[in-house]
Write a protein that holds these residues in place. Sequence first.
Motif, mmCIF file in Angstrom:
data_model
loop_
_atom_site.group_PDB
_atom_site.id
_atom_site.type_symbol
_atom_site.label_atom_id
_atom_site.label_comp_id
_atom_site.label_asym_id
_atom_site.label_seq_id
_atom_site.Cartn_x
_atom_site.Cartn_y
_atom_site.Cartn_z
ATOM 1 N N GLY A 191 -9.837 2.804 0.569
ATOM 2 C CA GLY A 191 -8.610 2.383 -0.091
ATOM 3 C C GLY A 191 -9.315 2.498 -1.843
ATOM 4 N N ASP A 204 -3.381 -1.844 6.920
ATOM 5 C CA ASP A 204 -2.468 -0.672 7.414
ATOM 6 C C ASP A 204 -2.504 -0.494 8.904
ATOM 7 N N GLY A 246 -1.236 6.550 3.248
ATOM 8 C CA GLY A 246 -2.349 6.791 3.295
ATOM 9 C C GLY A 246 -2.458 8.231 3.450
ATOM 10 N N GLN A 270 -6.566 10.684 -5.298
ATOM 11 C CA GLN A 270 -6.311 10.402 -3.858
ATOM 12 C C GLN A 270 -6.477 11.791 -3.117
ATOM 13 N N HIS A 272 -5.951 5.527 1.052
ATOM 14 C CA HIS A 272 -4.866 4.957 0.484
ATOM 15 C C HIS A 272 -5.036 4.620 -0.925
ATOM 16 N N ALA A 277 0.821 -1.314 0.279
ATOM 17 C CA ALA A 277 -0.075 0.080 -0.094
ATOM 18 C C ALA A 277 0.837 1.171 0.081
#
Length: 409
Positions: free
Chosen positions: A164, A395, A9, A194, A206, A6
């Motif tokens: 996500g 996460d 974030g 994002q 994320h 990942a």
Amino acid sequence: MAMEWASGGTRGETAPALSRGTTQTGVRLYNERLILSLVRLHGQLPKAEMARLTGLSAQTVSVIVRQLEADRLLKRRTPRRGKVGQPLVPFELDPEGAFSIGLKVGRRSGDLMLLDLAGHVRHTIHRPYAFPSPLELMSFVTTGVAELTGGLSASQRERISGLGIAAACELWNWAEEVGAPQDVLMAWREFDLQAEIARLLPWPIHFCNDASAACAAELLFGCGRDLPDFAYFYLGYFIGGGVVLNGNLYLGRRGNAGALASFPVTSGTGRSQQLVHATSLAALEREIQRDGGDPELLWRDVATWHGVGPALDRWMDGAAAQVATACAGVMAVLDCSAVVIDGAVPLQVRADFVARVRRALEAVDRQGLAEFAVLEGTIGADARALGAASLPLFDNFMINRNVLFKERD
């Protein structure tokens, strides 16, 4: 696990006040994450088994489990009676302990998914479209997230750990195959998805490449749980892929490992081309159009594809031959135990396609290569959204599978 695949974030401007167990920094202690990861991997575990697998003392495990119970991340099940001694009390992940949202952004459809800590899909929303503008996509996110969370209680909403995103890194790429207006494609080039969603929503956001997210979903929830390594092909609007090594999704130095759409193969005319051109669902769209059919049914009717007609057989034969060639090429480099093939296709189409790839492999010169299995994926059209929804949960609460070094008897 998520620490490997990942990206970092991005938090929205405001974040709700969450309990200790559901904030991004809440489950920081390594041993807590270790216990949660083991329980997720095995489904249910008593404390004695947790201690044996981790090497932690029984007292330490008891303290950790007590805290995770208080945080509503673990819950106890019915005691199991053994031959001697006290009954063993197994623990499992509490589905109500945390929630996350996954967003899949495709070139022909979008999906939103609500996932709980135990990996159960609570609700999904599917939205077919021709090709979305950034404005249309943001409208879908706004209304869709409201619908997903509308059925949750206030306490459940406080336990949402993030959103996500699974999307192509360059939605504007392969412009000719996409067939979208040029101004829309260029709008995506300047649009930071994002960051814009982070401004819209109060949770950490994320991002992961869509095919990598699908591969991660297969690793976490599908047949990949039993495979130490595998190469992964996903049949979407554009074919994509992933690579799993030693039980972890491998992204490569620049995050581009498993970019199987770009794998070089030979076209029917003998010219070199990339795998994406013949094997993607975009190519099937063109075959349907040549027959005078409606290609939109591929995205409206993902479960059945009623009315596709003979175009499907033509596409599958050509695509299977190309994927078989790519399988041999990938295995010459990776030497994995298996290739897993999944996609946004009906179950019967997936089974038929995998069978054709196996037959096509018989005609591929594989001298010097070890034998490998060609397997069906198990998740299908939801794989990318499921992988995206897993990002915040892993996460916050899990650790890399490599630390689970003590195997069960």
